[in-house]
Design an enzyme around this catalytic site. Structure first.
Site, mmCIF file in Angstrom:
data_model
loop_
_atom_site.group_PDB
_atom_site.id
_atom_site.type_symbol
_atom_site.label_atom_id
_atom_site.label_comp_id
_atom_site.label_asym_id
_atom_site.label_seq_id
_atom_site.Cartn_x
_atom_site.Cartn_y
_atom_site.Cartn_z
ATOM 1 N N ARG A 162 64.534 8.731 45.595
ATOM 2 C CA ARG A 162 64.586 9.577 44.412
ATOM 3 C C ARG A 162 64.534 8.672 43.182
ATOM 4 N NH1 ARG A 162 68.482 11.570 47.949
ATOM 5 N NH2 ARG A 162 68.117 13.710 48.666
ATOM 6 N N LYS A 188 72.597 11.213 45.866
ATOM 7 C CA LYS A 188 73.336 12.297 45.230
ATOM 8 C C LYS A 188 74.586 12.615 46.038
ATOM 9 C CE LYS A 188 70.563 15.745 44.670
ATOM 10 N NZ LYS A 188 69.515 16.747 44.438
ATOM 11 N N HIS A 262 58.773 12.023 41.598
ATOM 12 C CA HIS A 262 59.204 12.748 42.797
ATOM 13 C C HIS A 262 58.087 12.891 43.824
ATOM 14 C CE1 HIS A 262 61.706 15.510 45.117
ATOM 15 N NE2 HIS A 262 60.627 16.252 45.275
ATOM 16 N N ARG A 265 57.891 10.984 47.106
ATOM 17 C CA ARG A 265 58.705 11.379 48.258
ATOM 18 C C ARG A 265 57.905 12.220 49.246
ATOM 19 N NH1 ARG A 265 63.860 10.883 48.579
ATOM 20 N NH2 ARG A 265 64.300 12.955 49.446
#
Length: 281
Positions: A162, A188, A262, A265
């Site tokens: 991320r 996260k 992003h 990913r």
């Protein structure tokens, strides 16, 4: 239900006890939940024509919260994802209410029945190997900024990290001298994981550290901006957009895709994305 149960003590115990001590919530989660509940309380105070400190629990009923969620979408133009994030904070608070004051279980239970709103499924765009290679090779390797940009893009492509994980990496999170190099990514919700990295990325990172005079054991950011401070999310997005602008002449298909950090990913395959959970960190 307890009569005229004021919100203030419940909110204080929620943040001090449930989120901080019981849930070990991250600062980002704390800030997000605090914003959601602050917005709800201001909405309720305006709607009921009362001061926020005078609000009582039973006034935050199911109908009021549904009206608040509707306002987020209709007047504030919030996305469904943002609306659901606000609802998650509210539901978390009412779980605490039900546990802290069993007499208020009824009002809490009615709020907890508010469903998460389903969003339209958007098409997920993927990058091809040729497109990724074109993006990585776009920055000028003869300039310090170009070398940093190349290494950052290579990091995104090889790790599937991320953007917050990539910009958050410090030199002491890297183990480049091992036969199988790896990096610690801080995810996260305090979910950290160790990711193996290929040799081309290990060489690029080693060169970048040497260029900036950073030792492997130092807790210093490896990706920095113009002021030699940790690269921000905005800065990371700018790097990717600049690479797209340079690479699109070679790979015109890049112009047809919404490209941000992003999207790396979704560059397949990514055997390293899951990594190894590191519960001891």
């Amino acid at each position: 239900m307890s009569e005229h149960l004021l919100l203030a003590p419940l909110l204080e115990s929620y943040f001090r006890r449930r989120l901080t001590k019981q849930r070990n919530a991250t600062p980002a989660t704390m800030a997000s939940y605090r914003d959601a509940l602050r917005m709800l309380i201001l909405f309720a105070a305006t709607r009921l024509r009362k001061k926020p400190a005078a609000l009582v629990l039973e006034e935050l009923d199911r109908d009021l919260i549904l009206a608040f969620l509707d306002e987020l979408e209709e007047k504030r133009n919030n996305t469904i994802a943002t609306r659901n994030a606000r609802l998650a904070a509210i539901r978390s608070f009412f779980h605490h209410v039900a546990a802290a004051d069993p007499a208020s279980f009824g009002v809490a239970q009615r709020v907890l029945t508010i469903p998460i709103k389903r969003a339209h499924i958007e098409v997920t765009h993927h990058l091809t190997k040729a497109e990724v290679d074109a993006l990585i090779e776009a920055p000028n390797p003869r300039t310090p900024r170009g070398r940093r940009d190349r290494t950052f893009l290579l990091f995104l492509a090889r790790t599937g990290a991320r953007v917050s994980e990539a910009t958050g990496v410090n030199a002491n999170d890297l183990q480049l001298e091992r036969s199988h190099p790896q990096v610690l990514l801080r995810g996260k919700g305090r979910r950290d994981r160790v990711i193996p990295i290929p040799q081309d990325l290990a060489r690029a990172l080693t060169a970048l550290l040497a260029e900036h005079g950073i030792a492997n054991h130092e807790p210093r950011p490896i990706f920095v901006g113009a002021r030699n401070e940790r690269l921000t999310r905005f800065g990371a997005t700018h790097i990717v957009r600049r690479a797209v602008a340079q690479a699109v002449t070679i790979r015109p298909t890049l112009a047809q895709k919404p490209i941000s950090p992003h999207i790396f990913r979704h560059y397949l395959p990514h055997p390293t994305m899951s990594g190894t959970e590191n519960a001891s960190v």
